[in-house]
Design a protein around this motif. Sequence first.
Motif, short mmCIF file in Angstrom:
data_model
loop_
_atom_site.label_atom_id
_atom_site.label_comp_id
_atom_site.label_asym_id
_atom_site.label_seq_id
_atom_site.Cartn_x
_atom_site.Cartn_y
_atom_site.Cartn_z
N GLY A 18 -25.38 70.82 2.99
CA GLY A 18 -25.07 70.17 4.25
C GLY A 18 -23.76 70.66 4.87
O GLY A 18 -23.41 71.84 4.80
N ILE A 46 -17.35 67.48 -9.95
CA ILE A 46 -16.60 66.28 -9.56
C ILE A 46 -17.60 65.27 -9.03
O ILE A 46 -18.37 65.55 -8.10
N ASP A 47 -17.61 64.12 -9.66
CA ASP A 47 -18.35 62.96 -9.13
C ASP A 47 -17.26 61.98 -8.71
O ASP A 47 -16.52 61.48 -9.57
N PHE A 118 -14.82 62.51 5.30
CA PHE A 118 -15.89 62.33 6.29
C PHE A 118 -16.30 60.88 6.43
O PHE A 118 -16.82 60.25 5.51
N SER A 119 -16.05 60.38 7.64
CA SER A 119 -16.51 59.06 8.06
C SER A 119 -17.86 59.26 8.78
O SER A 119 -18.62 60.17 8.43
N GLY A 120 -18.17 58.43 9.77
CA GLY A 120 -19.43 58.60 10.52
C GLY A 120 -19.54 57.58 11.63
O GLY A 120 -18.91 56.50 11.57
N1 LIG Z 1 -25.49 64.50 8.98
C1 LIG Z 1 -25.25 63.44 9.76
O1 LIG Z 1 -26.04 63.11 10.67
C2 LIG Z 1 -24.01 62.62 9.56
C3 LIG Z 1 -23.73 61.59 10.49
C4 LIG Z 1 -22.60 60.81 10.29
C5 LIG Z 1 -21.77 61.03 9.20
N2 LIG Z 1 -22.07 62.03 8.33
C6 LIG Z 1 -21.19 62.20 7.16
O2 LIG Z 1 -20.79 63.55 7.01
C7 LIG Z 1 -20.71 63.87 5.60
C8 LIG Z 1 -21.54 65.10 5.29
O3 LIG Z 1 -22.85 64.86 5.77
P1 LIG Z 1 -24.11 65.73 5.35
O4 LIG Z 1 -25.12 65.57 6.42
O5 LIG Z 1 -23.71 67.09 4.91
O6 LIG Z 1 -24.56 64.81 4.11
P2 LIG Z 1 -25.35 65.07 2.80
O7 LIG Z 1 -26.25 66.25 2.98
O8 LIG Z 1 -25.91 63.76 2.44
O9 LIG Z 1 -24.20 65.48 1.82
C9 LIG Z 1 -23.42 64.54 1.17
C10 LIG Z 1 -22.68 65.26 0.07
O10 LIG Z 1 -22.03 64.27 -0.68
C11 LIG Z 1 -22.14 64.64 -2.04
N3 LIG Z 1 -21.97 63.44 -2.84
C12 LIG Z 1 -22.63 62.26 -2.75
N4 LIG Z 1 -22.15 61.38 -3.66
C13 LIG Z 1 -21.16 62.02 -4.32
C14 LIG Z 1 -20.30 61.66 -5.37
N5 LIG Z 1 -20.35 60.45 -5.95
N6 LIG Z 1 -19.39 62.58 -5.81
C15 LIG Z 1 -19.34 63.81 -5.26
N7 LIG Z 1 -20.13 64.21 -4.27
C16 LIG Z 1 -21.04 63.34 -3.81
C17 LIG Z 1 -23.52 65.26 -2.16
O11 LIG Z 1 -23.50 66.11 -3.26
P3 LIG Z 1 -24.68 66.24 -4.35
O12 LIG Z 1 -25.17 67.63 -4.12
O13 LIG Z 1 -23.96 66.06 -5.63
O14 LIG Z 1 -25.70 65.18 -4.08
C18 LIG Z 1 -23.60 66.04 -0.86
O15 LIG Z 1 -23.07 67.34 -1.02
C19 LIG Z 1 -21.17 62.61 4.86
O16 LIG Z 1 -20.04 61.88 4.46
C20 LIG Z 1 -21.96 61.85 5.89
O17 LIG Z 1 -21.95 60.45 5.68
C21 LIG Z 1 -23.17 62.83 8.48
#
Ligand SMILES: NC(=O)c1ccc[n+]([C@@H]2O[C@H](COP(=O)([O-])OP(=O)(O)OC[C@H]3O[C@@H](n4cnc5c(N)ncnc54)[C@H](OP(=O)(O)O)[C@@H]3O)[C@@H](O)[C@H]2O)c1
Length: 226
Positions: A18, A46-47, A118-120
């Motif tokens: 992502g 890292i978790d 990252f918020s949202g």
């Molecule tokens: N895409 C959107 O529409 C959108 C909208 C608003 C906000 N955001 C925010 O932007 C950020 C990135 O979004 P994205 O679309 O790229 O999201 P995503 O595809 O859901 O990616 C989230 C990432 O967080 C990691 N993660 C989750 N729990 C974790 C933990 N306990 N420790 C370490 N890593 C962890 C996941 O890694 P794993 O590979 O380990 O699962 C993944 O790489 C997020 O914070 C999301 O809430 C996104």
Amino acid sequence: MSENLRGKRILVVGGARGIGAEIVRRTGQAGADVVVAARSGLEVKIDVADETTIAWAAESLDAFDHVISTASAHHDVPVPDLEHGKVQAAFSAKVIGPLLLAKHFAPRMPADGSFLFFSGIVGWQPKPGTVVKGTANAALAALVTHLAVELAPLRVNAIAPGLTDSGTWNRLPDERRRALYDSAAAASLAGRVGTLEDVTDAALWLLGAGWVTGETVHVDGGARHR
Ligand SMILES: NC(=O)c1ccc[n+]([C@@H]2O[C@H](COP(=O)([O-])OP(=O)(O)OC[C@H]3O[C@@H](n4cnc5c(N)ncnc54)[C@H](OP(=O)(O)O)[C@@H]3O)[C@@H](O)[C@H]2O)c1
């Protein structure tokens, strides 16, 4: 922008996919020395829900100039269906995790270093069924101002994306994803959903924006204002 990042050491937690993966690609392209952290299977484990993994990484890796986390855990259900463990996971990803990253990494970072979290948009758009995500995102915005004050001159900022075609929505069936994108596009002022480029442009800018700290930058096509 590239010159700001050349030779800098950057840790990207959530960098395996992502938005995180795109930040890894673009900061690497800009000449940074980028380390990818994820919960499994990569260079560094890292978790953010497990402090021992954060402490281990902070102690055993060379110091970083910038630490980024995109971690998020969803629990989008109506209030009667809330599950305590999933609520905790959501707050671990967006609030407690960033706090612990600050605790372990900040002491070894240079004065011109920064954190980026990252918020949202949901934090500013309450809707039934999104109380956990919304509150965690809003709490993260408060957290960056508090951390910025306590950790100064280190900078601490956040990005609050609107709906972004990051790959994360590919888990939905095509028809539902298209409907979601159409309604999000209509609900924004820009008339479209976000791209990886939109969000990572803001991330790269914030990493080098030496006079910006304690801020949450909204990258949402104006959707908050509809
Ligand atoms: N895409 C959107 O529409 C959108 C909208 C608003 C906000 N955001 C925010 O932007 C950020 C990135 O979004 P994205 O679309 O790229 O999201 P995503 O595809 O859901 O990616 C989230 C990432 O967080 C990691 N993660 C989750 N729990 C974790 C933990 N306990 N420790 C370490 N890593 C962890 C996941 O890694 P794993 O590979 O380990 O699962 C993944 O790489 C997020 O914070 C999301 O809430 C996104």
